[in-house]
Design an enzyme around this catalytic site. Structure first.
Site, PDB file in Angstrom:
ATOM      1  N   GLU A 169     -26.721  -0.678-123.124  1.00 30.51           N
ATOM      2  CA  GLU A 169     -25.777   0.177-122.673  1.00 30.51           C
ATOM      3  C   GLU A 169     -24.341  -0.548-122.331  1.00 30.51           C
ATOM      4  O   GLU A 169     -23.775  -0.443-121.120  1.00 30.51           O
ATOM      5  CB  GLU A 169     -26.078   1.246-121.533  1.00 30.51           C
ATOM      6  CG  GLU A 169     -27.192   2.017-122.182  1.00 30.51           C
ATOM      7  CD  GLU A 169     -27.701   3.181-121.081  1.00 30.51           C
ATOM      8  OE1 GLU A 169     -27.106   3.155-119.957  1.00 30.51           O
ATOM      9  OE2 GLU A 169     -28.499   3.865-121.551  1.00 30.51           O
ATOM     10  N   GLU A 353     -33.504   5.493-125.921  1.00 23.33           N
ATOM     11  CA  GLU A 353     -33.499   6.234-124.866  1.00 23.33           C
ATOM     12  C   GLU A 353     -33.187   7.610-124.687  1.00 23.33           C
ATOM     13  O   GLU A 353     -32.336   7.865-125.570  1.00 23.33           O
ATOM     14  CB  GLU A 353     -32.776   5.647-123.498  1.00 23.33           C
ATOM     15  CG  GLU A 353     -33.091   4.163-123.036  1.00 23.33           C
ATOM     16  CD  GLU A 353     -32.299   3.767-121.567  1.00 23.33           C
ATOM     17  OE1 GLU A 353     -31.753   4.787-121.032  1.00 23.33           O
ATOM     18  OE2 GLU A 353     -32.216   2.821-121.638  1.00 23.33           O
TER      19      GLU A 353
HETATM   20  O1  IFM Z   1     -32.226   4.821-115.614  1.00 21.13           O
HETATM   21  C1  IFM Z   1     -31.090   4.689-116.769  1.00 21.13           C
HETATM   22  C2  IFM Z   1     -31.282   3.274-117.247  1.00 21.13           C
HETATM   23  O2  IFM Z   1     -31.357   2.291-116.865  1.00 21.13           O
HETATM   24  C3  IFM Z   1     -30.305   3.314-118.475  1.00 21.13           C
HETATM   25  N1  IFM Z   1     -30.172   4.524-119.436  1.00 21.13           N
HETATM   26  C4  IFM Z   1     -29.973   5.767-118.410  1.00 21.13           C
HETATM   27  C5  IFM Z   1     -31.030   5.756-117.537  1.00 21.13           C
HETATM   28  C6  IFM Z   1     -30.975   7.443-116.986  1.00 21.13           C
HETATM   29  O3  IFM Z   1     -29.819   7.129-116.305  1.00 21.13           O
END
Ligand code: IFM
Length: 442
Positions: A169, A353
């Site tokens: 990210e 994710e």
């Molecule tokens: O917990 C985070 C993760 O570290 C990165 N992506 C989003 C998740 C939820 O906020």
């Protein structure tokens, strides 16, 4: 209770996984890890709920075998994990902490022994504090430091991981950490932001080259996306939403896949960019084998008075998760089709994710998180629709295996398929974990 679409509804070979990250679960006080910028950010009053940090987290450092057993028992094909730079190189450069490297070595072997594919992310936000002192992502040298760290990991794990991506990210690292001040290092500085966002991509490209030089394959990038709705039908709101979209959803993908940055972002960051940034796209655009999409929600964007980017986020009407994030699975479908169309073409896509936080409580030994099951079911349906329309989606990874450290929100926001009692550190699979196990035929 809703059920999840079964494995058989997806194309042959489609991979399912669960994800975590190092600082969020391991317990950073164990095993000789060095201090990270998250430790100092969390220790500074006002940054993190109850000033919580990752010192103990889920104590995965000692309980990793139990955690891998949970992944295997649910029938997941793959585990997306990350290596902590500060655990492997406590000062960020130079000496390697062999205990830390051995930990990841055991972890990878433990996955393979259980038939789980190791999906490595090199960096999920725990920058060694010593590098933060030198300017961290603001300093162009970070591309060299990161390449050296990648080298250490590639030498030790490169022969056994299934896939690898350099940086989780980039938007969160660059924008949340340097413009919004909500993540470590907690800056609110446009020049720092412009430098960091570019150097993240430079470091990404260098890491890909290092891994290729070690013969590693199946290399990708992981970006996060948020669907931007104009808050109202006015042309001003449409322009504001486009600007938000350019900063959040286009800067990194356009850098990697088209060798340029969006004009809407350069309108603000342009005067603050590092020298000769245009010369780095050959490195940044190193060919990839897949692209990872992290998706959770949408935003309602309105214009706001003040300097660039002059944006406000308004509250939307849809049901929300415990993060206050609207549940909008159509956004996932929209990104899958858009990213394939505008950036990646036939390149395999992976949802790296997706998941939701809920105020999960235990009822005896069980945790009935029906809302999370419905969230997964709706987002998996969005994936199935995109696949039916020809999007080359090859995998889906849920966030997260365990309740864990949700950064500036501390331990309150629970994303896990498995409930963690942060006093006793006992793991208890939630109803959503069992729903995944049924869907995967475990
Ligand atoms: O917990 C985070 C993760 O570290 C990165 N992506 C989003 C998740 C939820 O906020």
């Amino acid at each position: 209770m809703t059920d999840l679409p079964a494995r058989g509804a997806f194309p042959e070979g489609f991979l399912f996984g669960a994800a975590t990250s190092s600082y969020q679960i391991e317990g950073h006080r164990f095993g000789g890890a060095g201090p990270t910028h998250w430790d100092s950010f969390a220790a500074t009053p006002g940054n993190v709920v109850r000033a919580e940090d990752g010192a103990t987290a889920c104590d995965h450092y000692h309980r990793w075998e139990e955690d891998l057993d949970l992944i295997a028992a649910a029938g997941f094909d793959l585990y997306r994990f990350s290596t902590s730079w500060a655990r492997v190189m406590p000062e960020g450069r130079g000496a390697v902490n062999m205990e830390g490297l051995d930990f990841y070595d055991r972890l990878v072997d433990g996955m393979l022994a259980r038939g789980i594919k190791p999906a490595l992310t090199l960096y999920h936000w725990e920058l060694p504090a010593a590098l933060s002192d030198l300017g961290g992502w603001r300093n162009r040298e970070i591309a060299n430091w990161f390449a050296d760290f990648t080298e250490v990991i590639a030498r030790r794990l490169g022969d056994r991981v299934f896939s690898a991506a350099p940086i989780n990210e980039p938007w969160c690292v660059g924008w949340l950490g340097h413009f919004a001040g909500q993540h470590a290092p907690g800056l609110r500085d446009i020049r720092a932001t412009a430098h960091a966002m570019h150097h993240i991509l430079l470091a990404h490209g260098r890491a890909i080259a290092v891994m290729r030089s070690h013969g590693m394959g199946n290399l990708g990038a992981v970006c996060n996306f948020e669907y931007a709705h104009p808050a109202d039908p006015s042309p001003e709101a449409a322009t504001a939403a486009r600007r938000y979209d350019a900063i959040y959803n286009r800067f990194f993908t356009e850098g990697i896949f088209h060798g340029r940055y969006p004009e809407e972002v350069l309108d603000g960051l342009g005067p603050h960019m590092p020298l000769n940034w245009q010369d780095d796209f050959a490195t940044i655009g190193a060919p990839l084998d897949w692209f990872g999409i992290n998706y959770y929600t949408c935003k309602r964007i309105a214009p706001a008075p003040g300097p660039w980017p002059a944006l406000a986020e308004l509250e939307g009407p849809l049901p929300k998760t415990a993060m206050g994030w609207e549940i909008f699975p159509e956004g996932l479908h929209a990104f899958l089709t858009r990213i394939a169309r505008e950036y990646t073409g036939a390149l395999p896509l992976i949802i790296t994710e997706n998941g939701m936080a809920a105020p999960d409580t235990l009822d005896g030994e069980s945790c009935l998180d029906a809302g999370r099951i419905a969230y997964y079911a709706e987002h998996l349906d969005a994936c199935l629709r995109a696949i039916a329309e020809g999007v080359p989606l090859r995998g889906y990874i849920s966030w997260s295996l365990l309740d864990n450290y949700e950064w500036s929100l501390g331990y309150e926001k629970r994303f896990g398929l498995v409930h963690v009692d942060f006093e006793s550190l006992t793991r208890r699979p939630k109803a959503s974990y069992h729903a995944w196990a049924r869907a995967l035929g475990a």
